[in-house]
Design an enzyme around this catalytic site. Structure first.
Site, mmCIF file in Angstrom:
data_model
loop_
_atom_site.group_PDB
_atom_site.id
_atom_site.type_symbol
_atom_site.label_atom_id
_atom_site.label_comp_id
_atom_site.label_asym_id
_atom_site.label_seq_id
_atom_site.Cartn_x
_atom_site.Cartn_y
_atom_site.Cartn_z
ATOM 1 N N PRO A 15 37.610 40.240 42.946
ATOM 2 C CA PRO A 15 36.916 39.225 42.289
ATOM 3 C C PRO A 15 37.681 38.707 41.064
ATOM 4 O O PRO A 15 38.359 38.867 40.435
ATOM 5 C CB PRO A 15 35.769 40.148 41.584
ATOM 6 C CG PRO A 15 36.408 41.429 41.318
ATOM 7 C CD PRO A 15 37.220 41.611 42.487
ATOM 8 N N MET A 17 37.477 35.143 38.447
ATOM 9 C CA MET A 17 36.649 34.222 37.813
ATOM 10 C C MET A 17 37.206 32.742 38.120
ATOM 11 O O MET A 17 38.390 32.559 38.155
ATOM 12 C CB MET A 17 36.670 34.495 36.236
ATOM 13 C CG MET A 17 35.782 35.666 35.767
ATOM 14 S SD MET A 17 34.305 35.758 36.389
ATOM 15 C CE MET A 17 33.524 34.415 35.292
ATOM 16 N N CYS A 98 38.054 43.883 32.802
ATOM 17 C CA CYS A 98 38.355 42.245 32.308
ATOM 18 C C CYS A 98 38.705 42.487 30.805
ATOM 19 O O CYS A 98 37.942 42.893 30.061
ATOM 20 C CB CYS A 98 37.373 41.478 32.483
ATOM 21 S SG CYS A 98 37.699 39.731 32.005
ATOM 22 N N ASN A 209 45.052 48.146 42.769
ATOM 23 C CA ASN A 209 44.818 46.827 42.446
ATOM 24 C C ASN A 209 46.018 46.395 41.654
ATOM 25 O O ASN A 209 46.412 47.200 40.955
ATOM 26 C CB ASN A 209 43.906 46.219 42.148
ATOM 27 C CG ASN A 209 43.800 44.715 41.679
ATOM 28 O OD1 ASN A 209 43.214 44.461 40.681
ATOM 29 N ND2 ASN A 209 44.150 43.914 42.708
ATOM 30 N N ARG A 232 45.574 37.547 43.067
ATOM 31 C CA ARG A 232 46.024 36.032 43.322
ATOM 32 C C ARG A 232 46.845 35.695 44.413
ATOM 33 O O ARG A 232 47.131 34.643 44.795
ATOM 34 C CB ARG A 232 46.715 35.872 41.874
ATOM 35 C CG ARG A 232 45.668 35.407 40.859
ATOM 36 C CD ARG A 232 45.940 35.728 39.407
ATOM 37 N NE ARG A 232 44.732 35.281 38.538
ATOM 38 C CZ ARG A 232 43.608 35.886 38.600
ATOM 39 N NH1 ARG A 232 43.510 37.100 39.208
ATOM 40 N NH2 ARG A 232 42.855 35.477 37.710
#
Length: 332
Positions: A15, A17, A98, A209, A232
């Site tokens: 996910p 943003m 986050c 990750n 990314r």
């Protein structure tokens, strides 16, 4: 966990943003038919009180698809989880990773690594009201925490509450002194610690990750972990997703070309335009498709400078593809 959940858990897209919106996810699904996709993080209160079609709407082709929530109030998260499940999401994921200032001010995200018992209460409240899996995405720790102590303690607290699936970003988050971008790059990666967690807790489903950007790196991680989440790299070099999906799920199938993959989305793009959605909302996600390929610069230039025009439609994508094909022919 159901077998189909475990299969898609092997490869997922993080996910992100402002990036993994519904248009991005349809593109990623065309590239990777088997991978698990995640929404951008949505705060629980926004789900409850906001425009649900805008925040939660998705195309059915996006499955298997997870909704990532932010928040720290068990009751609000339970309401949002129920809404997400009712909308058709196959997984509800809680963001505990986050590090942004805005997220910290709202007492959610990575700062919750300091409150594992509260996260356990949030998890229990969410799982009690939905039948789909509730999962956790976290860091290995924050600030001055000892990484091994914080990670094992956090996961064990959640496991005691019933959580069985975790995605671990293998870096600490520094809540003060580093920007969100720096938090994705500066804290050192600690893959061995996450591998040790899986070895010590084999009954848990664990994905890793952080900094994983090649097929060889994914294969190496899958020797230790149940799954790999690509961030990314999947956005900047989206064709990597197609290569990964084929290698992990359909190694006997030939790779499709970048041109073939994009042209397969013509009906979807034309349907968007028919509904009045401007081309730029889709095209911004495909700019990296021809990364390091002949014609890639021309492709990006045409789309990035012209897709904002109200009349722009599929014909602009065809013009960008024609520029690529011309450069490829010259390079042959």
């Amino acid at each position: 966990m159901p077998a189909d959940f475990a299969a898609s858990f092997r490869l997922s897209v993080a996910p992100m943003m402002d990036w993994t919106d519904r248009h991005c996810r349809v593109f990623h699904r065309a590239l990777a038919p088997h991978a698990r996709l995640y929404t951008e993080m949505v705060h629980a209160q926004a789900v409850i009180h906001g425009d649900r079609e805008r925040l939660l709407g998705f195309d059915g082709v996006e499955h298997p698809l997870a909704l990532q929530l932010g928040g720290s109030d068990p009751d609000l998260l339970a309401q949002a989880a129920r809404i997400g499940a009712d909308w058709g999401y196959g997984e509800i994921n809680l963001n505990v990773g986050c590090p942004s200032d805005r997220v910290q001010a709202g007492r959610f995200g990575a700062c919750l690594m300091l409150e594992p018992q509260r996260v356990a209460e949030c998890f229990a409240a969410m799982q009690a009201v939905v039948t789909v899996p509730v999962t956790i995405k976290c860091r290995i720790g924050v600030d001055q925490q000892d990484e091994a102590t914080s990670l094992f303690g956090f996961v064990d607290t959640l496991a005691a509450a019933g959580c069985r699936s975790f995605i671990v970003h293998a870096r600490k988050a520094w809540l003060q002194g580093l920007s969100p971008k720096e938090n994705r790059e500066v804290p050192p990666l600690n893959y061995p610690l996450v591998h040790a967690l899986k070895q010590a807790r084999p009954e848990l489903q664990l994905a890793i990750n952080g900094g994983i950007a090649t097929l060889d790196a994914v294969r190496e991680q899958l020797l230790h972990m149940d799954g790999v989440m690509i961030g990314r790299a999947a956005y900047h070099d989206p064709y990597l997703l197609h290569q990964l999906d084929r290698a992990l799920y359909a190694p006997e199938a030939a790779l499709q070309s970048r041109v073939q993959l994009l042209r397969s989305l013509q009906p979807h793009v034309e349907a968007l335009r028919a509904r009045g959605v401007m081309l730029k909302h889709f095209s911004r996600h495909v700019l990296g498709l021809f990364l390091s390929q002949p014609g890639g610069r021309h492709f990006r230039h045409i789309l990035s400078t012209e897709a904002h025009r109200p009349e722009a439609g599929w014909e602009l994508i065809e013009r960008a593809l024609a520029a690529v094909e011309l450069q490829q022919a010259r390079a042959a």
